[in-house]
Scaffold this active site. Structure first.
Site, mmCIF file in Angstrom:
data_model
loop_
_atom_site.group_PDB
_atom_site.id
_atom_site.type_symbol
_atom_site.label_atom_id
_atom_site.label_comp_id
_atom_site.label_asym_id
_atom_site.label_seq_id
_atom_site.Cartn_x
_atom_site.Cartn_y
_atom_site.Cartn_z
ATOM 1 C CE1 TYR A 1 -39.873 -41.501 -36.944
ATOM 2 C CE2 TYR A 1 -40.853 -39.557 -35.969
ATOM 3 C CZ TYR A 1 -40.961 -40.862 -36.391
ATOM 4 O OH TYR A 1 -42.146 -41.523 -36.249
ATOM 5 N NE ARG B 1 -38.305 -42.746 -28.854
ATOM 6 C CZ ARG B 1 -39.593 -42.399 -28.827
ATOM 7 N NH1 ARG B 1 -40.501 -43.260 -28.415
ATOM 8 N NH2 ARG B 1 -39.981 -41.201 -29.200
ATOM 9 N NE ARG C 1 -31.532 -44.982 -55.196
ATOM 10 C CZ ARG C 1 -31.703 -46.311 -55.177
ATOM 11 N NH1 ARG C 1 -30.827 -47.094 -55.766
ATOM 12 N NH2 ARG C 1 -32.757 -46.833 -54.580
ATOM 13 C CE LYS D 1 -40.177 -41.088 -32.731
ATOM 14 N NZ LYS D 1 -41.502 -41.506 -33.168
ATOM 15 C CD GLU E 1 -46.185 -49.133 -32.676
ATOM 16 O OE1 GLU E 1 -45.960 -48.350 -31.741
ATOM 17 O OE2 GLU E 1 -45.309 -49.490 -33.493
ATOM 18 C CG LEU F 1 -41.374 -46.003 -30.996
ATOM 19 C CD1 LEU F 1 -40.054 -46.219 -31.719
ATOM 20 C CD2 LEU F 1 -41.922 -44.623 -31.297
HETATM 21 N N1 PMP Z 1 -45.731 -45.763 -31.961
HETATM 22 C C1 PMP Z 1 -45.459 -45.164 -33.124
HETATM 23 C C2 PMP Z 1 -45.506 -45.969 -34.382
HETATM 24 C C3 PMP Z 1 -45.148 -43.778 -33.171
HETATM 25 O O1 PMP Z 1 -44.861 -43.192 -34.334
HETATM 26 C C4 PMP Z 1 -45.164 -43.034 -31.963
HETATM 27 C C5 PMP Z 1 -44.916 -41.555 -31.966
HETATM 28 N N2 PMP Z 1 -43.645 -41.208 -32.363
HETATM 29 C C6 PMP Z 1 -45.444 -43.712 -30.769
HETATM 30 C C7 PMP Z 1 -45.732 -45.069 -30.807
HETATM 31 C C8 PMP Z 1 -45.480 -42.987 -29.451
HETATM 32 O O2 PMP Z 1 -44.202 -42.634 -29.023
HETATM 33 P P1 PMP Z 1 -43.972 -41.357 -28.093
HETATM 34 O O3 PMP Z 1 -44.822 -41.541 -26.878
HETATM 35 O O4 PMP Z 1 -42.528 -41.405 -27.765
HETATM 36 O O5 PMP Z 1 -44.352 -40.169 -28.894
#
Ligand code: PMP
Length: 285
Positions: free
Chosen positions: A33, A52, A100, A149, A182, A207
């Site tokens: 996503y 991305r 499935r 993602k 993070e 991410l």
């Molecule tokens: N880390 C995680 C786990 C996230 O879900 C997000 C938001 N999607 C981010 C970092 C930040 O990414 P972005 O700046 O692209 O929104």
């Protein structure tokens, strides 16, 4: 006005928008996503988000269901049909619908594409940023490729809820060596006790936030230096400032971590500067 969602080629009333019970995104989290901020009705950083997205799809071997240009048209159409001035657009691409079985469907099935959009309250977001948030640390128990993602976000869901249960707003993941990776849906940053701006290196444990990437450019343009490296939770406790970055919150100051007050307990100057400069920079790009 009714909300509208895009589902596999059709614009539908939101309440009637559904996916199949054997959608692999639903059953296996076999989907990726993107979330893109909308401001003044415009998508912020669309190109980087689509890049991305392409990378995520390649990593898990799902084909892009439509051309990037067509996807851009759908994103803008969903934003327009929902009359989003300030908010975000969400897109999800999954491996499609199949009986499935964990293995990829053979023969291949068409990937699925869903796009939704929602307004946010700018007043609420600004008020939150003025005050800053409290976070709590949680063990990072996610899989080893969170740089992709995917919609497999159960650890993030549980972490965020653990934070709320403890009266905090968000959670910071900490790896087995005691380093912050993070936040539950944003990247984590600190300004250390001696004034260095630090965020974790973009390895497979975080991410690569688009906001993080743009923040680097803003920081560089201001002649400020930044270190991409591991930082321990203890270093964060002693930091002058802390904040998180994400597409929907841009730069959100963190004023306490596990009950340790950060700096003077108020949003710090670096976080304030970045938040202010961010849109000026993106707008001027
Ligand atoms: N880390 C995680 C786990 C996230 O879900 C997000 C938001 N999607 C981010 C970092 C930040 O990414 P972005 O700046 O692209 O929104």
């Amino acid at each position: 006005m009714s909300r509208i969602a895009y589902v596999n080629g059709r614009y539908l009333l939101f309440r009637e928008a559904k996916v199949h019970v054997e959608d692999r995104g639903y059953q296996f989290a076999d989907a990726v996503y993107e979330v893109c901020e909308v401001r003044g009705g415009r998508l912020i950083d669309e190109r980087r988000h689509l890049e991305r997205l392409k990378r995520s799809l390649t990593e898990i071997r799902i084909a892009m269901p439509v051309t990037p240009r067509a996807l851009g048209v759908v994103l803008r159409e969903v934003v327009a049909r929902n009359r989003i001035g300030y908010g975000f657009v969400y897109l999800q691409i999954g491996r499609g619908v199949a009986r499935r079985d964990p293995a990829f469907p053979a023969p291949e099935v068409a990937p699925s594409l869903v796009v939704t959009a929602r307004s946010l309250s700018r007043t609420k977001n600004e008020a939150l940023a003025e005050k800053g948030i409290g976070v709590v640390s949680v063990p990072d128990n996610r899989w080893g490729r969170v740089d992709i993602k995917t919609v497999g976000l159960l650890p993030n869901v549980l972490a965020r809820q653990a934070a709320i249960d403890q009266g905090a707003r968000d959670a910071w993941f900490v790896d087995k060596d005691g380093f912050v990776t993070e936040a539950a849906s944003s990247n984590a940053w600190i300004v250390t006790a001696n004034g260095n701006l630090v965020t974790r290196q973009a390895d497979h444990a975080i991410l690569r936030g688009i906001t993080r990437m743009v923040a680097f450019e803003v920081i560089k343009a201001r002649g400020v230096s930044v270190e991409e490296r591991d930082f321990a939770l203890e270093e964060a406790y002693a930091a002058r400032e802390a904040f998180v970055t994400s597409a929907t919150q841009i730069v959100l100051p963190v004023v306490s971590i596990d009950g340790h007050v950060i700096g003077d307990g108020k949003p710090g100057p670096v976080a304030r500067m970045l938040r202010l400069e961010f849109h000026r920079y993106v707008g001027a790009e």
